[in-house]
Scaffold this motif. Sequence first.
Motif, PDB file in Angstrom:
ATOM      1  N   ASN A  76      -0.639 -13.807   5.810  1.00 24.93           N
ATOM      2  CA  ASN A  76      -0.947 -13.360   4.438  1.00 24.93           C
ATOM      3  C   ASN A  76      -1.015 -14.550   3.494  1.00 24.93           C
ATOM      4  N   ALA A  77      -0.007 -15.440   3.609  1.00 23.00           N
ATOM      5  CA  ALA A  77       0.041 -16.586   2.704  1.00 23.00           C
ATOM      6  C   ALA A  77      -1.210 -17.453   2.884  1.00 23.00           C
ATOM      7  N   HIS A  86      -4.310 -15.845   1.352  1.00 22.73           N
ATOM      8  CA  HIS A  86      -4.385 -15.740  -0.106  1.00 22.73           C
ATOM      9  C   HIS A  86      -4.243 -17.070  -0.839  1.00 22.73           C
ATOM     10  N   ASN A 115       3.328 -19.136  -1.773  1.00 21.54           N
ATOM     11  CA  ASN A 115       1.949 -19.643  -1.756  1.00 21.54           C
ATOM     12  C   ASN A 115       1.314 -19.484  -3.125  1.00 21.54           C
ATOM     13  N   ILE A 168       0.113 -11.190  -7.145  1.00 22.90           N
ATOM     14  CA  ILE A 168       0.101  -9.725  -7.046  1.00 22.90           C
ATOM     15  C   ILE A 168       0.547  -9.162  -8.390  1.00 22.90           C
ATOM     16  N   ILE A 210       3.235  -2.845  -2.108  1.00 25.35           N
ATOM     17  CA  ILE A 210       2.524  -3.597  -1.051  1.00 25.35           C
ATOM     18  C   ILE A 210       3.193  -3.468   0.307  1.00 25.35           C
ATOM     19  N   TYR A 234      -1.503  -0.132   2.434  1.00 30.14           N
ATOM     20  CA  TYR A 234      -1.708  -0.508   1.047  1.00 30.14           C
ATOM     21  C   TYR A 234      -2.275  -1.911   0.951  1.00 30.14           C
ATOM     22  N   ARG A 235      -3.426  -1.999   0.292  1.00 28.31           N
ATOM     23  CA  ARG A 235      -4.024  -3.305   0.044  1.00 28.31           C
ATOM     24  C   ARG A 235      -4.403  -3.387  -1.414  1.00 28.31           C
ATOM     25  N   LEU A 236      -4.321  -4.588  -1.960  1.00 22.67           N
ATOM     26  CA  LEU A 236      -4.569  -4.718  -3.395  1.00 22.67           C
ATOM     27  C   LEU A 236      -6.008  -4.392  -3.743  1.00 22.67           C
ATOM     28  N   GLY A 273      -6.982  -7.098   8.506  1.00 22.28           N
ATOM     29  CA  GLY A 273      -5.795  -6.238   8.533  1.00 22.28           C
ATOM     30  C   GLY A 273      -6.062  -4.882   7.941  1.00 22.28           C
ATOM     31  N   ALA A 274      -5.268  -3.933   8.343  1.00 25.14           N
ATOM     32  CA  ALA A 274      -5.441  -2.571   7.850  1.00 25.14           C
ATOM     33  C   ALA A 274      -4.405  -2.245   6.785  1.00 25.14           C
ATOM     34  N   GLY A 275      -3.682  -3.275   6.342  1.00 21.06           N
ATOM     35  CA  GLY A 275      -2.637  -3.016   5.343  1.00 21.06           C
ATOM     36  C   GLY A 275      -1.347  -2.564   5.959  1.00 21.06           C
ATOM     37  N   GLY A 295       0.494  -4.819   7.882  1.00 21.44           N
ATOM     38  CA  GLY A 295       1.282  -6.017   8.173  1.00 21.44           C
ATOM     39  C   GLY A 295       2.644  -6.032   7.495  1.00 21.44           C
ATOM     40  N   LEU A 296       2.673  -5.825   6.158  1.00 16.71           N
ATOM     41  CA  LEU A 296       3.944  -5.913   5.441  1.00 16.71           C
ATOM     42  C   LEU A 296       4.865  -4.745   5.789  1.00 16.71           C
ATOM     43  N   PHE A 304       7.657 -14.578  -0.975  1.00 15.61           N
ATOM     44  CA  PHE A 304       8.353 -13.560  -0.180  1.00 15.61           C
ATOM     45  C   PHE A 304       9.674 -14.155   0.268  1.00 15.61           C
TER      46      PHE A 304
HETATM   47  N1  LIG Z   1       0.976 -13.972  -0.002  1.00 13.91           N
HETATM   48  C1  LIG Z   1       0.256 -13.031  -0.637  1.00 13.91           C
HETATM   49  N2  LIG Z   1      -0.398 -13.338  -1.777  1.00 13.91           N
HETATM   50  C2  LIG Z   1      -1.116 -12.410  -2.436  1.00 13.91           C
HETATM   51  N3  LIG Z   1      -1.231 -11.124  -2.016  1.00 13.91           N
HETATM   52  C3  LIG Z   1      -0.618 -10.751  -0.885  1.00 13.91           C
HETATM   53  C4  LIG Z   1       0.164 -11.678  -0.157  1.00 13.91           C
HETATM   54  N4  LIG Z   1       0.672 -11.050   0.926  1.00 13.91           N
HETATM   55  C5  LIG Z   1       0.208  -9.779   0.862  1.00 13.91           C
HETATM   56  N5  LIG Z   1      -0.566  -9.587  -0.228  1.00 13.91           N
HETATM   57  C6  LIG Z   1      -1.211  -8.327  -0.636  1.00 13.91           C
HETATM   58  O1  LIG Z   1      -0.531  -7.256  -0.028  1.00 13.91           O
HETATM   59  C7  LIG Z   1      -1.439  -6.453   0.710  1.00 13.91           C
HETATM   60  C8  LIG Z   1      -0.750  -5.901   1.928  1.00 13.91           C
HETATM   61  O2  LIG Z   1      -0.491  -6.881   2.903  1.00 13.91           O
HETATM   62  P1  LIG Z   1      -0.459  -6.515   4.411  1.00 13.91           P
HETATM   63  O3  LIG Z   1       0.452  -5.362   4.538  1.00 13.91           O
HETATM   64  O4  LIG Z   1      -0.142  -7.729   5.212  1.00 13.91           O
HETATM   65  O5  LIG Z   1      -1.885  -5.959   4.683  1.00 13.91           O
HETATM   66  P2  LIG Z   1      -3.198  -6.733   5.089  1.00 13.91           P
HETATM   67  O6  LIG Z   1      -2.853  -8.178   5.273  1.00 13.91           O
HETATM   68  O7  LIG Z   1      -3.630  -6.047   6.310  1.00 13.91           O
HETATM   69  O8  LIG Z   1      -4.153  -6.507   3.961  1.00 13.91           O
HETATM   70  C9  LIG Z   1      -2.580  -7.362   1.037  1.00 13.91           C
HETATM   71  O9  LIG Z   1      -3.755  -6.613   1.133  1.00 13.91           O
HETATM   72  C10 LIG Z   1      -2.631  -8.289  -0.131  1.00 13.91           C
HETATM   73  O10 LIG Z   1      -3.421  -7.716  -1.147  1.00 13.91           O
END
Ligand SMILES: Nc1ncnc2c1ncn2[C@@H]1O[C@H](COP(=O)(O)OP(=O)(O)O)[C@@H](O)[C@H]1O
Length: 460
Positions: A365-366, A369, A393, A398, A406, A411-413, A423-425, A427-428, A453
């Motif tokens: 993710n880092a 983005h 990062n 966000i 998130i 959930y994706r922004l 990713g399908a959202g 990961g987190l 994080f």
């Molecule tokens: N380091 C980051 N900087 C900015 N936005 C982030 C970061 N990590 C996660 N996000 C936001 O959180 C959302 C969810 O992350 P994640 O669950 O990993 O889903 P994915 O990576 O599949 O989109 C991402 O779509 C992104 O918009």
Amino acid sequence: MRSITFRLASLFALATLLVLASIAYFLSRSVETHLAEMDWTEIYGKWQLTSNLVQQIRTPADKKAFPALLQSALVGHPYLSVAVDTQAGATLFASSHFSFPAGHAAAAANGQPQFASMLTWQRHGDVFRGIAAKTASAEPGGPIYIIRIAVQTEEHRRFLAHFHHMLLLALLFGMSTSAGLGWFIARRGLLPIRHMAGVAGKISASQLAERLEIDSVPQELHDLAIAFNDMLARLENAFQRLSDFSADIAHELRTPINNLIIQSQVALSQNRTNDEYRDTLASNLEEFDRLARMISDMLFLAKADNGLMTTEQADVDLTNEIGHLLEYFSPVMEEQNVKVVMSGTGRVRGDRIMLQRALANLLSNAITHTPPGGAIQVRLQQQAQQLQIAIQNPGQGIPQEQLDRIFDRFYRLDPSRRASPDGAGLGLAITQSIIRAHNGTITVTSRDGMTIFIVTLPMQ
Ligand SMILES: Nc1ncnc2c1ncn2[C@@H]1O[C@H](COP(=O)(O)OP(=O)(O)O)[C@@H](O)[C@H]1O
Ligand SMILES: [Mg+2]
């Protein structure tokens, strides 16, 4: 458990029984004493009368007339026994109801009899009370006579028996009345509980928004009602998430499957060359790969939800693991012109594969983005019994109002990135499950173009 109504009614009855029984005890004690005093008054009166007559004996003629005189004075007292004897034992007078215990005469008191010297005895199934006392006559030489008086207490005892009977009836009546009243009062008092049960009974999965009105519930039930409402809120929330999740799954699966259908239809619409078929299959394979990954992620989360996720307990050197991950990601980082600065060391106990997966999600993710030329910082820091891992990062960041969402599944922004391949959202959500399974926490802050994080893991 017995019903509260039953218990309250029984307690009421028991309390009444206790109160009435002690009242009855004191009443019957004082009535008994009063009856004994009445007996005493009668006995003492007759003693005075007899003693008076004895004192007036002066001559043998007086002595001869004495029995008739006393007899006429005692007329109309059938329960009375009177005896007058000389000290030698000769009887001067004995009434027809003559009933004294042996030795009664010998115990005769000198002078005035006392209430305390009154004796009680039984004869022929009847109870007597009486006294014996000495009196001197006016004859020459002042001979002494022993006067004995006794009353039969049958009448008083009958009265007492009747009195006890009435007391018992009053006791039983009082007890059953208060049991009945207790039952009624308890039923009235418990009405709000039944009202609550009625409301609870009406709630179904489709009406989880229903709540108890706290103000309409008596004070004593406030805590219960609040706990009940809180439970409903939690249920509603969980239920909402669950239905959102199902909707999301359907939505997420639809896009890749639509892609597959369209690609296949296009390929089949006319004759193609081998290369074209190969391209289509390769592109389908990519789509299948994504689907497979998503499904296995969903399975992983479902297991975590149900507490089925087993974590192995091994010594994990996180410095090492992060090093390996950075090596793995180095081609992507080079491509995006992003670098990583790492500081600190740390090891924890846990499941190596899972922790690797959690950290990989955060790092990827880092990397995704961070704008080109940016640097990511990874800091390991030991605090008391905990290890803190901060991954920071630069980038767009966000928005505050989305920070706590998130970690939600799917959930994706940026909704327009829904179909993006990275990713399908999930990961987190997966990262959070893993950290929680290790009794750790994960938080995120994002301000001034910096997203951090912070994972905290117990070291034991
Ligand atoms: N380091 C980051 N900087 C900015 N936005 C982030 C970061 N990590 C996660 N996000 C936001 O959180 C959302 C969810 O992350 P994640 O669950 O990993 O889903 P994915 O990576 O599949 O989109 C991402 O779509 C992104 O918009
Ligand atoms: Mg991700």
